[in-house]
Enzyme design. Sequence first.
Site, PDB file in Angstrom:
ATOM      1  N   LEU A 162      37.719  34.074  35.022  1.00  0.00           N
ATOM      2  CA  LEU A 162      37.820  35.610  34.324  1.00  0.00           C
ATOM      3  C   LEU A 162      37.724  36.928  35.487  1.00  0.00           C
ATOM      4  O   LEU A 162      36.908  36.657  36.391  1.00  0.00           O
ATOM      5  CB  LEU A 162      36.335  35.788  33.719  1.00  0.00           C
ATOM      6  CG  LEU A 162      36.052  34.966  32.359  1.00  0.00           C
ATOM      7  CD1 LEU A 162      34.631  35.172  31.798  1.00  0.00           C
ATOM      8  CD2 LEU A 162      37.096  35.284  31.452  1.00  0.00           C
ATOM      9  N   GLY A 182      33.409  34.846  38.914  1.00  0.00           N
ATOM     10  CA  GLY A 182      33.125  35.002  40.389  1.00  0.00           C
ATOM     11  C   GLY A 182      31.839  35.482  41.018  1.00  0.00           C
ATOM     12  O   GLY A 182      31.443  36.769  40.618  1.00  0.00           O
ATOM     13  N   ASP A 186      30.248  42.948  46.354  1.00  0.00           N
ATOM     14  CA  ASP A 186      31.350  43.890  46.675  1.00  0.00           C
ATOM     15  C   ASP A 186      32.691  43.528  46.518  1.00  0.00           C
ATOM     16  O   ASP A 186      33.282  42.721  47.237  1.00  0.00           O
ATOM     17  CB  ASP A 186      31.030  44.050  48.185  1.00  0.00           C
ATOM     18  CG  ASP A 186      31.978  45.382  48.741  1.00  0.00           C
ATOM     19  OD1 ASP A 186      32.600  45.756  47.990  1.00  0.00           O
ATOM     20  OD2 ASP A 186      31.488  45.901  49.851  1.00  0.00           O
ATOM     21  N   ASN A 188      35.075  45.334  45.964  1.00  0.00           N
ATOM     22  CA  ASN A 188      36.205  46.375  46.674  1.00  0.00           C
ATOM     23  C   ASN A 188      36.481  45.583  48.173  1.00  0.00           C
ATOM     24  O   ASN A 188      37.785  45.773  48.338  1.00  0.00           O
ATOM     25  CB  ASN A 188      35.519  47.782  46.912  1.00  0.00           C
ATOM     26  CG  ASN A 188      35.600  48.297  45.404  1.00  0.00           C
ATOM     27  OD1 ASN A 188      36.450  48.251  44.703  1.00  0.00           O
ATOM     28  ND2 ASN A 188      34.676  49.310  45.174  1.00  0.00           N
ATOM     29  N   ARG A 189      35.506  45.162  48.550  1.00  0.00           N
ATOM     30  CA  ARG A 189      35.640  44.507  50.082  1.00  0.00           C
ATOM     31  C   ARG A 189      36.676  43.231  50.008  1.00  0.00           C
ATOM     32  O   ARG A 189      37.276  42.728  50.806  1.00  0.00           O
ATOM     33  CB  ARG A 189      34.471  44.305  50.762  1.00  0.00           C
ATOM     34  CG  ARG A 189      34.502  43.842  52.065  1.00  0.00           C
ATOM     35  CD  ARG A 189      33.005  43.815  52.789  1.00  0.00           C
ATOM     36  NE  ARG A 189      32.156  43.163  52.175  1.00  0.00           N
ATOM     37  CZ  ARG A 189      31.973  41.750  52.213  1.00  0.00           C
ATOM     38  NH1 ARG A 189      32.857  40.901  52.960  1.00  0.00           N
ATOM     39  NH2 ARG A 189      30.851  41.055  51.576  1.00  0.00           N
ATOM     40  N   LEU A 208      38.483  40.430  30.385  1.00  0.00           N
ATOM     41  CA  LEU A 208      37.559  40.853  29.078  1.00  0.00           C
ATOM     42  C   LEU A 208      38.478  42.084  28.337  1.00  0.00           C
ATOM     43  O   LEU A 208      39.074  42.703  29.074  1.00  0.00           O
ATOM     44  CB  LEU A 208      36.087  41.209  29.414  1.00  0.00           C
ATOM     45  CG  LEU A 208      35.391  40.007  29.907  1.00  0.00           C
ATOM     46  CD1 LEU A 208      33.991  40.672  30.119  1.00  0.00           C
ATOM     47  CD2 LEU A 208      35.173  39.083  29.201  1.00  0.00           C
ATOM     48  N   ILE A 219      32.792  48.850  38.271  1.00  0.00           N
ATOM     49  CA  ILE A 219      33.022  47.424  38.401  1.00  0.00           C
ATOM     50  C   ILE A 219      31.714  46.660  37.940  1.00  0.00           C
ATOM     51  O   ILE A 219      30.671  46.922  38.068  1.00  0.00           O
ATOM     52  CB  ILE A 219      33.118  46.866  40.085  1.00  0.00           C
ATOM     53  CG1 ILE A 219      34.543  47.313  40.511  1.00  0.00           C
ATOM     54  CG2 ILE A 219      33.151  45.292  40.036  1.00  0.00           C
ATOM     55  CD1 ILE A 219      34.689  47.205  41.830  1.00  0.00           C
ATOM     56  N   LEU A 220      32.190  45.736  37.042  1.00  0.00           N
ATOM     57  CA  LEU A 220      30.920  45.020  36.454  1.00  0.00           C
ATOM     58  C   LEU A 220      30.205  43.958  37.398  1.00  0.00           C
ATOM     59  O   LEU A 220      30.881  43.363  38.024  1.00  0.00           O
ATOM     60  CB  LEU A 220      31.613  44.086  35.071  1.00  0.00           C
ATOM     61  CG  LEU A 220      32.208  45.125  33.911  1.00  0.00           C
ATOM     62  CD1 LEU A 220      32.561  44.053  32.928  1.00  0.00           C
ATOM     63  CD2 LEU A 220      31.106  45.889  33.514  1.00  0.00           C
TER      64      LEU A 220
END
Length: 252
Positions: A162, A182, A186, A188-189, A208, A219-220
Amino acid sequence: MDQQQGENKLSKKQQKKLAKKEKQREYYKEKKIQKKQIRKQQKQEQKSNIVIDDDNKIHNQERQHKKPREQYQEEMKNGIKIIIDLQFMSQMTIHEKTSLYKQIELCHSNNFKSKKPLNLIVTSLTEDFKQLLNKSNASNWGIELNEKPYIDLFKKEDLVYLTGDTEDVIDELNQEEVYIIGGLVDHNRLKLITYNKAIEQGIKTKKLPINLNLKTSSILTVNQVFEILLRRNNGEDWNDSVQNTIPKRKLL
């Protein structure tokens, strides 16, 4: 214009220091939100356990009505498999690991309380993360804690990673498929890291169906993804699952 010129005058060292402070502020802000969520859940649990007897006396029956661990474990075995993948631990800070551990704790808590729990599995478990989980006696939760990677535990054709970076959208949860979340904080990093890993391994990727509900900048968290799946598994449609999980500040 003046503000932009002022920022340009900062040295690289000052810019890095400023960026680090901003990252710390975001981290503690998210940590505060998580604590608030835990307190809210605890209050909801207390309310749900308050009953009125025949004499209209209010009392708490939390221990009397708590689901037995054996029942929970049996229900989980028959549930759809959801993996939390910890293979990226070496690229995470101790603060990120601590935050992830608390998110997994929330996943278990919500799963335990649900009528129809998912089969929660943690893979690629490292020794240092095991020590974090031991703070909450995770070995007694009844969930599977496995040091092996998911690729060694399940058939490749059954695995579905996912990730919001794919174009394929999940329609319905399938009992025959094994869904992977996952274990990241972070995103974005470490952008695209889960998607690239799945492609490299030849694993299907799906996201989803929440594009219309969620702000693109949001971000979830791991526990939010899990809760959406859990709610869908318990009969809510995708829209309600999102609305009842995501804080209103993140919704359009």
